[in-house]
Scaffold this active site. Structure first.
Site, PDB file in Angstrom:
ATOM      1  N   LYS A 198       0.862  -1.192   0.000  1.00  0.00           N
ATOM      2  CA  LYS A 198       0.000   0.000   0.000  1.00  0.00           C
ATOM      3  C   LYS A 198       0.893   1.236   0.000  1.00  0.00           C
ATOM      4  O   LYS A 198       1.670   1.450   0.928  1.00  0.00           O
ATOM      5  CB  LYS A 198      -0.906  -0.011   1.228  1.00  0.00           C
ATOM      6  N   ARG A 208     -10.532  10.339   1.726  1.00  0.00           N
ATOM      7  CA  ARG A 208     -10.414  11.035   3.011  1.00  0.00           C
ATOM      8  C   ARG A 208     -11.615  11.950   3.235  1.00  0.00           C
ATOM      9  O   ARG A 208     -12.018  12.166   4.369  1.00  0.00           O
ATOM     10  CB  ARG A 208      -9.070  11.737   3.107  1.00  0.00           C
ATOM     11  N   ARG A 219       1.107   9.899   5.605  1.00  0.00           N
ATOM     12  CA  ARG A 219       1.326   8.557   6.153  1.00  0.00           C
ATOM     13  C   ARG A 219       2.651   7.977   5.664  1.00  0.00           C
ATOM     14  O   ARG A 219       2.802   6.760   5.545  1.00  0.00           O
ATOM     15  CB  ARG A 219       0.191   7.627   5.728  1.00  0.00           C
ATOM     16  N   GLU A 235       7.104  -6.552   0.942  1.00  0.00           N
ATOM     17  CA  GLU A 235       5.945  -6.446   1.849  1.00  0.00           C
ATOM     18  C   GLU A 235       4.970  -7.606   1.622  1.00  0.00           C
ATOM     19  O   GLU A 235       4.450  -8.190   2.573  1.00  0.00           O
ATOM     20  CB  GLU A 235       5.204  -5.122   1.608  1.00  0.00           C
ATOM     21  N   LYS A 250      -2.088  -1.561  -3.891  1.00  0.00           N
ATOM     22  CA  LYS A 250      -2.978  -0.388  -3.827  1.00  0.00           C
ATOM     23  C   LYS A 250      -2.162   0.885  -3.837  1.00  0.00           C
ATOM     24  O   LYS A 250      -1.183   0.941  -3.083  1.00  0.00           O
ATOM     25  CB  LYS A 250      -3.766  -0.506  -2.523  1.00  0.00           C
ATOM     26  N   SER A 276     -10.107   5.741  -4.648  1.00  0.00           N
ATOM     27  CA  SER A 276     -11.023   6.867  -4.844  1.00  0.00           C
ATOM     28  C   SER A 276     -10.544   7.878  -5.886  1.00  0.00           C
ATOM     29  O   SER A 276     -11.334   8.376  -6.683  1.00  0.00           O
ATOM     30  CB  SER A 276     -11.256   7.565  -3.504  1.00  0.00           C
ATOM     31  N   TYR A 315     -15.238   1.220  -6.973  1.00  0.00           N
ATOM     32  CA  TYR A 315     -16.500   1.905  -6.698  1.00  0.00           C
ATOM     33  C   TYR A 315     -17.491   1.719  -7.845  1.00  0.00           C
ATOM     34  O   TYR A 315     -18.655   2.081  -7.719  1.00  0.00           O
ATOM     35  CB  TYR A 315     -16.230   3.393  -6.408  1.00  0.00           C
TER      36      TYR A 315
HETATM   37  C1  PBG Z   1      -7.143   3.237   5.413  1.00  0.00           C
HETATM   38  C2  PBG Z   1      -7.613   3.216   4.017  1.00  0.00           C
HETATM   39  C3  PBG Z   1      -7.463   4.209   3.045  1.00  0.00           C
HETATM   40  C4  PBG Z   1      -8.083   3.744   1.895  1.00  0.00           C
HETATM   41  C5  PBG Z   1      -8.602   2.492   2.179  1.00  0.00           C
HETATM   42  N1  PBG Z   1      -8.286   2.158   3.489  1.00  0.00           N
HETATM   43  C6  PBG Z   1      -6.916   5.577   3.134  1.00  0.00           C
HETATM   44  C7  PBG Z   1      -5.551   5.875   3.513  1.00  0.00           C
HETATM   45  O1  PBG Z   1      -4.679   5.010   3.652  1.00  0.00           O
HETATM   46  O2  PBG Z   1      -5.328   7.075   3.706  1.00  0.00           O
HETATM   47  C8  PBG Z   1      -8.174   4.483   0.602  1.00  0.00           C
HETATM   48  C9  PBG Z   1      -9.176   3.967  -0.372  1.00  0.00           C
HETATM   49  C10 PBG Z   1      -9.480   4.884  -1.478  1.00  0.00           C
HETATM   50  O3  PBG Z   1      -8.821   5.927  -1.685  1.00  0.00           O
HETATM   51  O4  PBG Z   1     -10.426   4.584  -2.218  1.00  0.00           O
HETATM   52  N2  PBG Z   1      -8.129   2.788   6.303  1.00  0.00           N
END
Ligand code: PBG
Length: 331
Positions: A198, A208, A219, A235, A250, A276, A315
């Site tokens: 990730k 967010r 992060r 990982e 991801k 997203s 989505y």
């Molecule tokens: C963390 C999480 C995130 C997403 C899914 N799980 C956000 C992040 O790491 O800031 C992002 C998913 C998306 O952007 O569609 N719980």
């Protein structure tokens, strides 16, 4: 010198029937997973401005959403909770009455085994500072203290009825911590999906908004750096060693090379999250008249399948499953 080309690669492209027959990658509705945002304290769906077509849902809408996903033939739904109150410890995550655990319970009941119920296992929606873990005295994300909370969160989600836990926090040792907690409680049946590779990504921006994140800063001390592909593979291998049943890459589009490398070495299924920002880019470009929306969606998903993604969180899951059922093909 021959008068004619000896290799005519166009030959297999000349008709829709031939192209359909020789397609290397295909997509099936069972390979699609719908992310769902469930918000505490609302009674009607609240559209998310940055994600046209996506809403936050009230708890009462969960059974109908599950039914829709079942009817669409999806592989599962992935639940996210948006709590009314957050605190430093993220206690809403482990509370059986926390919004996510209530949503899991409602979904598991409605599903009755017809579709997999998946839950995001991370603290970012539940902490007031918005980080994916708890903080130490100096304000840094405390890896090992977070693992203890993740273990309890895993038990709460399993207890609520989740089939698959999506470990998205990027703490070292999170798969082993959740696996140990589940095994010790007699829940060796629970499937662990590790968000293994990730990346710290700008493409999470609209998400967010969707979860009303309070995060200040970023992060980057726990999510992967965009420059590093080999580390993404490391990982995934570490998570498989720790007992992950499925690993994930991801976001999708900017990391298809990582996906292909992980798919080449993984002994377990490899999934992908089309996030997203990837969704929002296509939706906004299409509404500005810049691209053909459906072809762009199809092509983005086919790219993921071609690179080795076996199931996709997107989505567009419901809409695309409809196209596939009508045998419309994708791109
Ligand atoms: C963390 C999480 C995130 C997403 C899914 N799980 C956000 C992040 O790491 O800031 C992002 C998913 C998306 O952007 O569609 N719980």
């Amino acid at each position: 010198m021959t008068a004619f080309p000896t290799r005519r690669l166009r030959r297999l492209r000349q008709s829709p029937a031939l192209r359909r027959l020789v397609a290397e990658a295909r997509l099936h509705p069972a390979q699609l997973i719908l992310p769902v945002f469930v918000k505490e304290g609302i009674h009607t769906p609240q559209p998310i401005a940055s994600m046209p077509g996506v809403s936050q849902h009230p708890l009462s809408a969960v059974p109908a959403l599950v039914e829709e996903a079942v009817q669409a033939g999806l592989g599962g739904i992935m639940l996210f909770g948006v709590p009314a109150v957050r605190d430093a410890a993220g206690s809403g995550a482990v509370d059986p009455d926390g919004i996510l655990n209530r949503a899991i319970r409602a979904a598991a009941e409605a599903s009755a085994g017809r579709i997999t119920v998946q839950a995001d296992l991370c603290l970012d929606e539940f902490t007031d500072h918005g980080h994916c873990g708890v903080l130490d005295a100096r304000g840094r994300v405390d890896n090992d203290a977070t693992l203890e909370v993740y273990g309890r969160m895993a038990l709460a989600q399993a207890e609520a009825g989740a089939d698959i836990l999506g470990l998205s926090g990027m703490m070292d040792g999170q798969v082993a911590a959740c696996r140990t907690a589940l095994d010790a409680a007699g829940r060796s049946d629970v499937v662990l999906l590790a968000y293994a590779a990730k990346y710290a990504s700008a493409f999470y921006g609209p998400f967010r908004d969707a979860v009303e994140s309070t995060l200040q800063g970023d992060r980057r001390t726990y999510q992967l750096d965009a420059a590093n592909g080999r580390e993404g593979v490391a990982e995934a291998l570490a998570d498989i060693d720790e007992g992950a049943d499925i690993v994930m890459v991801k976001p999708a589009g900017p990391y298809l090379d990582v996906l292909a490398e992980v798919a080449a070495v993984s002994a377990v299924p490899v999934w992908v999250y089309q996030v997203s920002g990837e969704y929002a880019m296509i939706e906004h470009a299409a509404s500005a008249g810049l691209i053909d929306r459906e072809r762009a969606i199809g092509e983005s998903l086919m790219g993921i399948r071609r690179a080795g993604g076996e199931a996709i969180l997107t989505y567009w899951a419901i809409e695309v499953a409809g196209w596939l059922r009508a045998d419309r093909g994708l791109a």
